[in-house]
Scaffold this active site. Structure first.
Site, PDB file in Angstrom:
ATOM      1  N   GLY A  18       0.828  -1.199   0.000  1.00 37.77           N
ATOM      2  CA  GLY A  18       0.000   0.000   0.000  1.00 37.77           C
ATOM      3  C   GLY A  18       0.862   1.247   0.000  1.00 37.77           C
ATOM      4  O   GLY A  18       1.648   1.470  -0.913  1.00 37.77           O
ATOM      5  N   LYS A  59       2.463 -10.725  -2.837  1.00 35.90           N
ATOM      6  CA  LYS A  59       3.335  -9.594  -2.510  1.00 35.90           C
ATOM      7  C   LYS A  59       4.779 -10.059  -2.342  1.00 35.90           C
ATOM      8  O   LYS A  59       5.715  -9.364  -2.750  1.00 35.90           O
ATOM      9  CB  LYS A  59       2.810  -8.882  -1.268  1.00 35.90           C
ATOM     10  CG  LYS A  59       1.508  -8.127  -1.588  1.00 35.90           C
ATOM     11  CD  LYS A  59       0.747  -7.732  -0.338  1.00 35.90           C
ATOM     12  CE  LYS A  59      -0.550  -7.027  -0.707  1.00 35.90           C
ATOM     13  NZ  LYS A  59      -1.473  -6.914   0.451  1.00 35.90           N
ATOM     14  N   GLY A  90      -6.316   0.754   1.443  1.00 31.70           N
ATOM     15  CA  GLY A  90      -7.195   1.905   1.654  1.00 31.70           C
ATOM     16  C   GLY A  90      -7.043   2.918   0.540  1.00 31.70           C
ATOM     17  O   GLY A  90      -6.024   2.967  -0.136  1.00 31.70           O
TER      18      GLY A  90
END
Lengths: 389, 389
Positions: free
Chosen positions: B115, B186, B283
């Site tokens: 992120g 990831k 987010g």
């Protein structure tokens, strides 16, 4: 790329070793101290560096004199400059940036703040598209080592400092570390990179000279420990604040888990949120690794970490962004005098004639000023930010 | 710079907003879902993006189909590409890198791992002059939120998952999160950036499906909590290892203090030492902030995060770098069978017919294989790395 190195001490030697281990770089000249030339590539005369054919000079001497003279001459000679010298950049960063811009060469100094931690380069990238609300953290390994030893091992301040020297964390003269000045210099670099403002001397610096075993004992009874933190940021009205002070922090805070000589650099971006970077803030190879990353950046064409707009500016530590509670320890009489200016929220305990209290929220400026007043009267006082205590 | 965006969901809308707030960028076309076009700059047809005059396309659709078709067509049309889509990069990163190289445009994907945390770009910079010994960390916010809620609030797995969905952390179908597959993707991106190797499917992935309240209870009695961690690294002989598994970690470990949906990405450099990066792993604005940093990188000329040398390679999880103790919970009969393959160091406790034990050090491959064997016989087992327990 042809590289020369100013200095062959802890960091300089690490840089030399890492350059040997990486292809694509040739070390031309290494400036060593008088009497320390042992190899052909070494010189004791700075002029040999100035006239060699290196494109990039890496300064690892430390101090301002003669580092400023040497580095500005290298830039004037059309050589790019990398430095890990926070005192140099805090004092003359804007001068060096201007020369580098005029000559069209690079001036990069990641390793001057946070050691191996890439806080400055990441701030520089982040600020281009996000707003940096504040930045700072635990930026001095020596003081963190001392505070951590006092808390976790019950070591005295003096013994912890001696151990820090033995391990090579603290300088022979550790005044800049202990006083908070080293942390403040790193905050100055952060502020220049994040806000284009070099904070002038109207800021508040409290080091760890006043901390005692009793402070840790009382902090522990609150579930807290003590760390030294530097911060800068912008108030809602766009004014810069910048300060250094001890912090009483609970287990829930990231500061709590930063042990030994580790550093923690943080910033909050309006969009990114809180970003935290932990790692070795000093030492031969960690610092050299940051310098080598900068070497790559210079090789790839990065010119500057500072904007031509960067200017000296006043720091104002009386905005509401600088308001918090404090943990305070002083004698009963001084606490009474202090309370007339700064309201006490609760007295934590009293013992041996000392009062340990938590204040109501006040600005950094008001607390630092009030503590200076206590000291002017010859009394001792310890204070630390206490946001959650 | 003229930019188009594929997708107008959580991340795409954040990117659009941030581009509006930054000068120097013009949004040409935004691809939205059928029936969601409400503005002139939106389109429901991908072909409108393909033929517009954008130089850069930002993909925020998620999934592989049609994201791979769309992104490869954009690259073929000579547009640079930024994506936050880890599934796409894990599956087709090498294909996209090859097209981008052939067309001389950029292909950058920082936001696909961590992120807001800039782990990939920092690894890319670090590896050029330092050796990356291992890299990984807590890379999935949904599972960390569930584990943290189960431990700190006593929430049940199902309630914690429902809460994660309500807060927008977990997808409607959270299988990839819970199974560890999202973390593994990831790790695959980290491995590609750090080692030029995309680990193939010969690795070990254990998610959090098996964790129970009883496991947390026993872990707590050892002063520990449970986190889900993914790692990759190179063995002394230069072979890649890569795996995902729960970890039982003590308060002394950084994992312990990673709460809620925060992520922690780490690497150890031979010279830099242990580097840790914490922040929001998902987010709208955190992810958009990482994408905007990539936009700056593309504007400044960065072409690739992957080397043309990057290839699919076998991960081998039986080297000594992959050896550690495990915390294991299963029924008495299964524990007896397990012990014939993996030596028990100590039984922590026994209750309700379950045995909780710490094994001697074994390789990741041996532990994951042994657990699979227990499950093949129809029994339940939970296991987690336990380096310090």
């Amino acid at each position: 790329m042809k590289v020369s190195i100013l200095g062959h001490g802890v960091v300089g030697k690490g840089v030399w070793e890492m350059l040997q281990a990486n292809s694509g770089y040739t070390v031309r000249t290494v400036l060593v101290k008088k009497g320390e030339k042992t190899e052909d590539f070494m010189t004791e005369s700075f002029d040999d560096v100035l006239v060699d054919d290196s494109e990039l000079v890496i300064e690892c001497m430390g101090g301002i004199d003669p580092a400023f003279e040497f580095t500005s001459k290298c830039l004037e000679a059309g050589k790019s400059l990398i430095t890990s010298n926070k005192a140099l950049v805090a004092a003359h960063g804007i001068d060096l940036m201007n020369i580098a811009n005029r000559k069209g060469v690079s001036f990069i100094f990641s390793a001057a703040c946070g050691g191996a931690i890439p806080i400055l380069q990441n701030l520089l990238r982040a600020r281009k598209t996000d707003s940096i609300i504040w930045a700072g953290g635990i930026l001095n390994g020596t003081t963190n080592f001392i505070l951590d030893s006092m808390d976790c091992k019950g070591t005295s301040f003096d013994d912890a400092l001696a151990e820090a020297k033995r391990l090579g964390y603290a300088e022979a003269n550790p005044t800049a570390d202990i006083s908070g000045m080293d942390t403040m210099r790193k905050v100055m670099l952060i502020s220049m990179v994040a806000y284009d403002i070099l904070p002038n001397f109207d800021y508040n610096i409290e080091g760890i000279e006043s901390v005692s075993a009793a402070d840790f004992e009382v902090a522990r009874s609150l579930g807290c420990t003590i760390r030294l933190v530097g911060k800068c940021g912008l108030s809602d009205s766009g004014r810069l604040y910048a300060y250094v002070e001890p912090v009483v922090c609970s287990m829930a805070e990231a500061y709590y888990s930063i042990h030994s000589n580790t550093n923690l650099a943080q910033y909050t971006g309006k969009n990114a949120g809180l970003m935290s970077f932990m790692g070795q803030g000093a030492g031969r190879y960690p610092t050299a690794s940051a310098i080598l990353r900068d070497v790559t950046s210079v090789a790839e064409g990065q010119k500057q970490m500072l904007s031509p707009k960067c200017l000296v500016g006043f720091a104002c530590n009386s905005s509401k962004e600088c308001e918090h509670k404090y943990f305070v320890r002083t004698d009963a009489e001084s606490m009474k005098a202090l309370s007339s200016k700064i309201e006490t929220e609760k007295v934590v305990c009293e013992k041996d004639g000392l009062v340990f209290a938590i204040t109501k929220a006040v600005t950094v400026k008001d607390m630092h000023d009030a503590a200076a007043e206590v000291r002017r009267k010859g009394a001792n006082i310890f204070f630390a930010a206490a946001k959650e205590a």
